[in-house]
Write an enzyme that holds these catalytic residues in place. Structure first.
Site, short mmCIF file in Angstrom:
data_model
loop_
_atom_site.label_atom_id
_atom_site.label_comp_id
_atom_site.label_asym_id
_atom_site.label_seq_id
_atom_site.Cartn_x
_atom_site.Cartn_y
_atom_site.Cartn_z
N TYR A 1 60.25 -30.79 24.31
CA TYR A 1 60.63 -30.89 22.90
C TYR A 1 61.99 -31.54 22.76
CZ TYR A 1 63.92 -26.95 23.24
OH TYR A 1 64.99 -26.14 23.56
N ARG B 1 66.24 -38.72 26.42
CA ARG B 1 65.95 -37.47 27.13
C ARG B 1 64.48 -37.09 26.98
NH1 ARG B 1 69.62 -32.52 25.64
NH2 ARG B 1 68.30 -32.55 23.81
N HIS C 1 44.67 -24.44 35.47
CA HIS C 1 46.05 -24.80 35.79
C HIS C 1 46.27 -26.30 36.06
CE1 HIS C 1 46.53 -20.48 35.91
NE2 HIS C 1 47.79 -20.56 36.28
N LYS D 1 53.64 -11.13 33.05
CA LYS D 1 52.56 -12.12 32.99
C LYS D 1 52.75 -12.99 31.75
CE LYS D 1 47.63 -12.37 34.05
NZ LYS D 1 47.78 -13.35 35.13
N GLU E 1 54.03 -15.71 46.26
CA GLU E 1 52.66 -15.54 45.79
C GLU E 1 52.08 -16.93 45.53
OE1 GLU E 1 52.22 -13.78 41.86
OE2 GLU E 1 54.19 -14.53 41.27
N LEU F 1 54.03 -11.32 40.48
CA LEU F 1 53.16 -10.59 39.55
C LEU F 1 52.37 -9.53 40.33
CD1 LEU F 1 52.20 -10.69 36.54
CD2 LEU F 1 50.16 -11.81 37.43
N1 PDD Z 1 46.32 -15.48 37.31
N2 PDD Z 1 50.05 -14.19 40.46
C1 PDD Z 1 50.01 -15.09 39.45
C2 PDD Z 1 51.17 -16.00 39.25
C3 PDD Z 1 48.90 -15.13 38.60
O1 PDD Z 1 48.87 -16.01 37.58
C4 PDD Z 1 47.80 -14.24 38.83
C5 PDD Z 1 46.58 -14.27 37.97
C6 PDD Z 1 47.89 -13.33 39.91
C7 PDD Z 1 46.80 -12.31 40.21
O2 PDD Z 1 46.73 -11.33 39.20
P1 PDD Z 1 45.33 -10.56 38.88
O3 PDD Z 1 44.81 -10.08 40.18
O4 PDD Z 1 45.76 -9.45 37.98
O5 PDD Z 1 44.43 -11.57 38.21
C8 PDD Z 1 49.03 -13.33 40.68
C9 PDD Z 1 45.20 -15.62 36.39
C10 PDD Z 1 43.89 -15.33 37.03
C11 PDD Z 1 45.29 -17.00 35.71
O6 PDD Z 1 46.41 -17.39 35.39
O7 PDD Z 1 44.26 -17.64 35.46
#
Ligand code: PDD
Length: 287
Positions: A33, A52, A102, A149, A182, A207
């Site tokens: 933005y 920018r 994603h 999340k 992760e 997470l």
């Molecule tokens: N993603 N780590 C991250 C960064 C996540 O986005 C997710 C889940 C997990 C696993 O969490 P869980 O087991 O509660 O689904 C770990 C979801 C599935 C998504 O963004 O589509």
């Protein structure tokens, strides 16, 4: 006084202006933005903001939605339609609308463009400037709260896209110490060289996956040993097995990392057993 917003080619009443529910700006914060000050209906620091904007779009590989001339017309028209003499004009460009996934959407997916403008009373700013204002310090955590999340997933989608472009399915984040945190949308696990299950503890900045939590119960029930401790990329390369967990992915075997085979380069027996057990449990207990 009625306000107007520009959304993807049309000027709409502000109260009714909407983007699609699967706009990537809304789903992933996958957008950029700019904000220009408006003085007597004219844009301040015009080139700086425009430069920018192009840099930000370029860094994120979001297509430039329209020429500078066309965008300038839209900014000016939004200011005009909102009768803003003094205030700001806001521009947001996102990677567009696509089924939530994603990685980047198919090439050619048009970016979304929205523009709004609002009046700000110069008198208010002047009064504030006369008195001055207080500030409060805060820890700079941008964005160090991966335990939440949040939909602020821009780093995650960039990592996933990098993985896909390298012919991999998932990306595993590595911290400053060389330890895996992760996955970009999953939790990471290994069966280490001694045959012990390992996944990073959730005190760290990751997470706390629900799939991970259920799997931990199953692991305990099976009498398997679990070490909730970080592991390095080298540990993964030496591991017997590796996998990741998430809703939708369940327990998915990882067979290589950065091109190095993990174990014998095939889904391992513990991984496959945990996948089966997880799917049985999840199906049985789904409500
Ligand atoms: N993603 N780590 C991250 C960064 C996540 O986005 C997710 C889940 C997990 C696993 O969490 P869980 O087991 O509660 O689904 C770990 C979801 C599935 C998504 O963004 O589509």
């Amino acid at each position: 006084m009625s306000r107007v917003a520009y959304v993807n080619g049309t000027y709409q009443p502000h109260g009714e202006a909407v983007v699609h529910v699967e706009d990537r700006g809304f789903q992933f914060a996958d957008g950029v933005y700019e904000v220009w000050s408006v003085f007597d209906g004219r844009l301040a620091d015009f080139d700086g903001h425009m430069t920018r904007l192009h840099r930000s779009l370029n860094e994120l590989r979001i297509d430039i939605p329209m020429s500078v001339a066309a965008l300038t017309r839209v900014l000016r028209e939004t200011i005009r339609r909102n009768r803003v003499k003094n205030g700001i004009v806001y521009l947001q460009v996102t990677r567009g609308t696509a089924r939530r996934d994603h990685p980047f959407p198919a090439p050619g997916t048009p970016p979304s463009v929205i523009v709004t403008a609002k009046s700000i009373s110069p008198a208010r700013g002047e009064a504030q400037a006369k008195k001055g204002v207080a500030v409060l310090t805060q820890p700079d955590i941008r964005w160090g709260r991966c335990d939440i999340k949040t939909v602020g997933l821009l780093p995650n989608i960039l990592a996933k896209q990098a993985a896909r472009e390298a012919g991999a399915y998932e990306a595993w984040f590595v911290d400053d110490m060389g330890l895996v945190t992760e996955g970009s949308s999953t939790n990471a696990w290994i069966v280490d060289e001694h045959g012990k299950l390992r996944t990073r503890d959730t005190q760290a900045n990751i997470l706390k996956g629900c799939t991970r939590t259920t799997l931990m119960t199953l692991i305990e029930e099976q009498g398997l040993e679990l070490d909730e401790r970080p592991f390095s990329v080298e540990d993964v390369k030496r591991a017997r097995e590796a996998f990741f967990t998430a809703a939708g992915a369940f327990v998915t075997p990882a067979i290589s990392i950065d091109g190095t085979k993990i174990g014998d380069g095939k889904p391992g027996p513990i991984t496959l057993k945990l996948r089966r057990l997880y799917l049985e449990r999840a199906r049985r207990e789904a409500i």
